[in-house]
Write an enzyme that holds these catalytic residues in place. Structure first.
Site, PDB file in Angstrom:
ATOM      1  CB  CYS A 155       8.819  32.228  43.027  1.00  0.00           C
ATOM      2  SG  CYS A 155       8.453  33.413  41.715  1.00  0.00           S
TER       3      CYS A 155
ATOM      4  CB  CYS B 297       6.508  38.278  42.394  1.00  0.00           C
ATOM      5  SG  CYS B 297       6.604  36.667  41.575  1.00  0.00           S
TER       6      CYS B 297
ATOM      7  CG  HIS C 285      16.633  14.323  42.746  1.00  0.00           C
ATOM      8  ND1 HIS C 285      16.433  13.184  42.006  1.00  0.00           N
ATOM      9  CD2 HIS C 285      17.960  14.596  42.627  1.00  0.00           C
ATOM     10  CE1 HIS C 285      17.577  12.796  41.445  1.00  0.00           C
ATOM     11  NE2 HIS C 285      18.518  13.632  41.812  1.00  0.00           N
TER      12      HIS C 285
ATOM     13  CB  CYS D 285      10.519  36.914  42.633  1.00  0.00           C
ATOM     14  SG  CYS D 285       9.423  36.452  43.998  1.00  0.00           S
TER      15      CYS D 285
ATOM     16  CB  CYS E  87       5.180  33.550  43.787  1.00  0.00           C
ATOM     17  SG  CYS E  87       6.398  34.461  44.769  1.00  0.00           S
TER      18      CYS E  87
HETATM   19 ZN   LIG Z   1       7.754  35.245  42.956  1.00  0.00          ZN
END
Ligand SMILES: [Zn+2]
Length: 274
Positions: free
Chosen positions: A142, A177, A134, A146, A174
């Protein structure tokens, strides 16, 4: 038929003596003796997180990527608290017993666990001998996926308000991004989980299993509510399966032995007879 507890114990001990590889399969019950909550039942969950009761939020509501999109401070409050708890937890003696058993076998041990807490690694099981089906709370990804990269949560030190259960420190982001980061854990209704690292673990596990000639499986604290671990263990019940469970130790008698009891106490009991 193995009726008496003594007969079951003797059979389990004989299997452990003869085996050349130890497959440990573990569910939430493994962590209870280290003081970790297993979120069994709504009441238990709310006792651990009273602020969530006021909002009528269940474990299933919290372990959901939707929570990160809609209530990110609350979602990270919940997971941040758990991350901190798992970092501070000392694995109970049962982990060291399993390691000693593995050291006596020529192929050592491999761990298959649904727990995201990293306690086997903390107890000294090598990273490349653990499959976390899991995912892990010690890795981030992210939220909008992304990238399929994951990264360590080591630099994230969550500060959680105990009254509101909300994260008070800055949110993890992240690095690619700038979107919110989330735990690299498989949640309910989760289409965005990055599972690649765990597929690699699974391949290593399969290769290890095929190298072992006398496998013994020790399943600890894997309940019926989320049956992934039990089903996995039962694939090997034609070999030797030792099922340790406080409430749900039943198993097909021709396939394995079930020992009713907590993780640490039952492992200590077997170890004393080995
Ligand atoms: Zn990202």
């Amino acid at each position: 038929m193995l009726d008496s507890h003594d007969e079951k114990r003797e059979k389990a001990v004989a299997w452990l003596r003869e085996a050349d590889g130890l497959l440990i399969t573990a569910g939430a019950g493994m962590g209870v003796d280290s003081g970790l909550p297993d979120f069994r039942g709504q009441e238990g969950f709310w006792r651990a997180y009273p602020a969530l009761q006021h909002q009528d939020l269940s474990f299933e509501d919290m372990a959901n990527p939707v929570r990160f999109a809609e209530q990110p401070k609350l979602a990270w409050g919940f997971y941040g608290h758990r991350l901190k708890l798992y970092r501070e937890t000392v694995p109970h003696d049962g982990f060291a017993i399993l390691r000693r058993w593995a050291d006596r076998m020529s192929h050592g041990a491999f761990v298959f666990t649904s727990n995201v807490d990293g306690q086997f690694q903390k107890a000294g099981f090598p990273e490349h001998r653990v499959h976390e089906c899991h995912g892990s709370i010690h890795a981030l990804q992210c939220l909008v996926t992304c990238t399929h990269d994951t990264w360590s949560a080591t630099d994230f030190h969550p500060l959680v308000n105990e009254t509101t259960s909300e994260l008070e420190s800055p949110m993890p982001r992240c690095p690619r991004c700038g979107a919110l980061a989330r735990p690299n854990i498989l949640m309910f209704g989760d289409w965005g989980w990055v599972g690649l690292p765990y597929e690699k673990q699974q391949q290593r596990l399969a290769a290890w299993i095929s190298s072992v000639s006398k496998l013994v499986v020790v399943e600890v604290g894997a309940g019926k509510a989320l049956p992934t671990v039990r089903r996995f263990s039962e694939r090997f019940s034609a070999q030797r399966l030792i099922r340790i469970n406080l409430r749900e130790s039943n198993t097909n008698p021709s396939h394995g032995v079930g020992l009713g009891g907590s993780a640490a106490a039952t492992l200590k009991m077997l170890d004393a007879h080995l």
